[in-house]
Design a protein around this motif. Structure first.
Motif, mmCIF file in Angstrom:
data_model
loop_
_atom_site.group_PDB
_atom_site.id
_atom_site.type_symbol
_atom_site.label_atom_id
_atom_site.label_comp_id
_atom_site.label_asym_id
_atom_site.label_seq_id
_atom_site.Cartn_x
_atom_site.Cartn_y
_atom_site.Cartn_z
ATOM 1 N N PHE A 286 -9.995 -62.181 16.384
ATOM 2 C CA PHE A 286 -9.125 -61.007 16.382
ATOM 3 C C PHE A 286 -9.269 -60.213 17.682
ATOM 4 C CE2 PHE A 286 -9.604 -61.933 11.858
ATOM 5 C CZ PHE A 286 -8.287 -61.865 11.422
ATOM 6 N N ASP B 41 -1.715 -59.806 12.714
ATOM 7 C CA ASP B 41 -2.460 -58.973 13.658
ATOM 8 C C ASP B 41 -1.609 -58.657 14.879
ATOM 9 O OD1 ASP B 41 -4.207 -58.886 16.256
ATOM 10 O OD2 ASP B 41 -5.585 -58.325 14.654
ATOM 11 N N SER C 269 -6.817 -55.510 13.126
ATOM 12 C CA SER C 269 -7.956 -56.357 12.757
ATOM 13 C C SER C 269 -8.347 -56.174 11.294
ATOM 14 C CB SER C 269 -9.158 -56.060 13.658
ATOM 15 O OG SER C 269 -8.898 -56.443 14.993
ATOM 16 N N SER D 158 -7.843 -59.186 8.854
ATOM 17 C CA SER D 158 -9.069 -59.714 8.249
ATOM 18 C C SER D 158 -8.959 -59.786 6.733
ATOM 19 C CB SER D 158 -10.267 -58.833 8.623
ATOM 20 O OG SER D 158 -10.523 -58.891 10.005
ATOM 21 N N ALA E 32 -14.918 -55.575 13.389
ATOM 22 C CA ALA E 32 -13.684 -54.944 13.876
ATOM 23 C C ALA E 32 -14.004 -53.627 14.574
ATOM 24 C CB ALA E 32 -12.716 -54.715 12.716
#
Length: 206
Positions: free
Chosen positions: A41, A104, A124, A128, A187
């Motif tokens: 990410f 994302d 993120s 996620s 993140a």
């Protein structure tokens, strides 16, 4: 295309490393791959901030192709309990990666005009969550056993306290929650290298 090579190389390295490290346990609920995969990410967000969503998607596709190659190799390697990568894991991994990373990119692009940290953090976190939900559900949920009937994942359905202390849930739910927890932590941590790399490349971008 040349300017994307560092991003493509980084994404490929993360995908390959994660596919290898996922074979090694870290405690009761995680594997070492849980600590490398979320960096994908960061790479996507950096490419998006520096070069835009179209270029970021190219890096995502490169990571997706790398992941497919890793999964195909894994299905041919026999471990103690069968192939290192089952078809359910391969399908779940591929769909989760592609869906989450493209989401994302889209969220980041919508938020790019705000405070510098909003786009990478929000994209993120959402990406996620989708990645974790898709992968663990496809790979281990009993309701999707028809995907690969010959693959016995009954162990993942064992009812246990959530993370050893919460309400009773299937084991795979605890694995998913632990995995997402690592993704959330990374993140936040990834904002530090994100800011530093973006400012080093172009002080006017963020």
């Amino acid at each position: 295309m040349t300017r994307l090579l560092p991003g493509i190389a980084a994404m490929a390295a993360i995908v390959v490393a994660s596919n290898i490290l996922v074979q090694f346990l870290f405690g009761q609920w995680l594997t070492w791959g849980a600590f490398t995969y979320p960096l994908a990410f960061l790479v996507t967000d950096l490419m998006n901030r520096l070069y835009g969503p179209s270029e970021a998607r190219k890096v995502v596709i490169a990571g997706f192709v790398t992941g497919i190659a890793c999964s195909l190799v894994g299905t041919q390697i026999m471990g103690e309990f069968g192939p290192l990568v089952t078809w359910r894991i391969a399908i779940g991994s591929g769909l989760a990666f592609l869906t989450a990373q493209l989401l994302d990119v889209a969220i980041f692009d919508r938020l790019r005009a705000g405070r510098w940290w909003r786009a990478p953090l929000a994209s993120s976190i959402v990406g996620s969550a989708v990645d974790t939900a898709l992968f663990f559900t496809i790979a281990f949920s009993a309701t999707l056993a028809f995907i690969e009937p010959s693959n016995d994942v009954s162990w993942a359905g064992e009812i246990l306290p959530l993370l050893g202390v919460g309400p009773a849930v299937p084991l795979w739910v605890s694995l998913a929650v632990a995995d997402w927890g690592v993704k959330l932590a990374l993140a936040v941590i990834a904002l530090v290298p994100f800011r530093a790399i973006v400012k080093a490349k172009d002080p006017q971008v963020a």
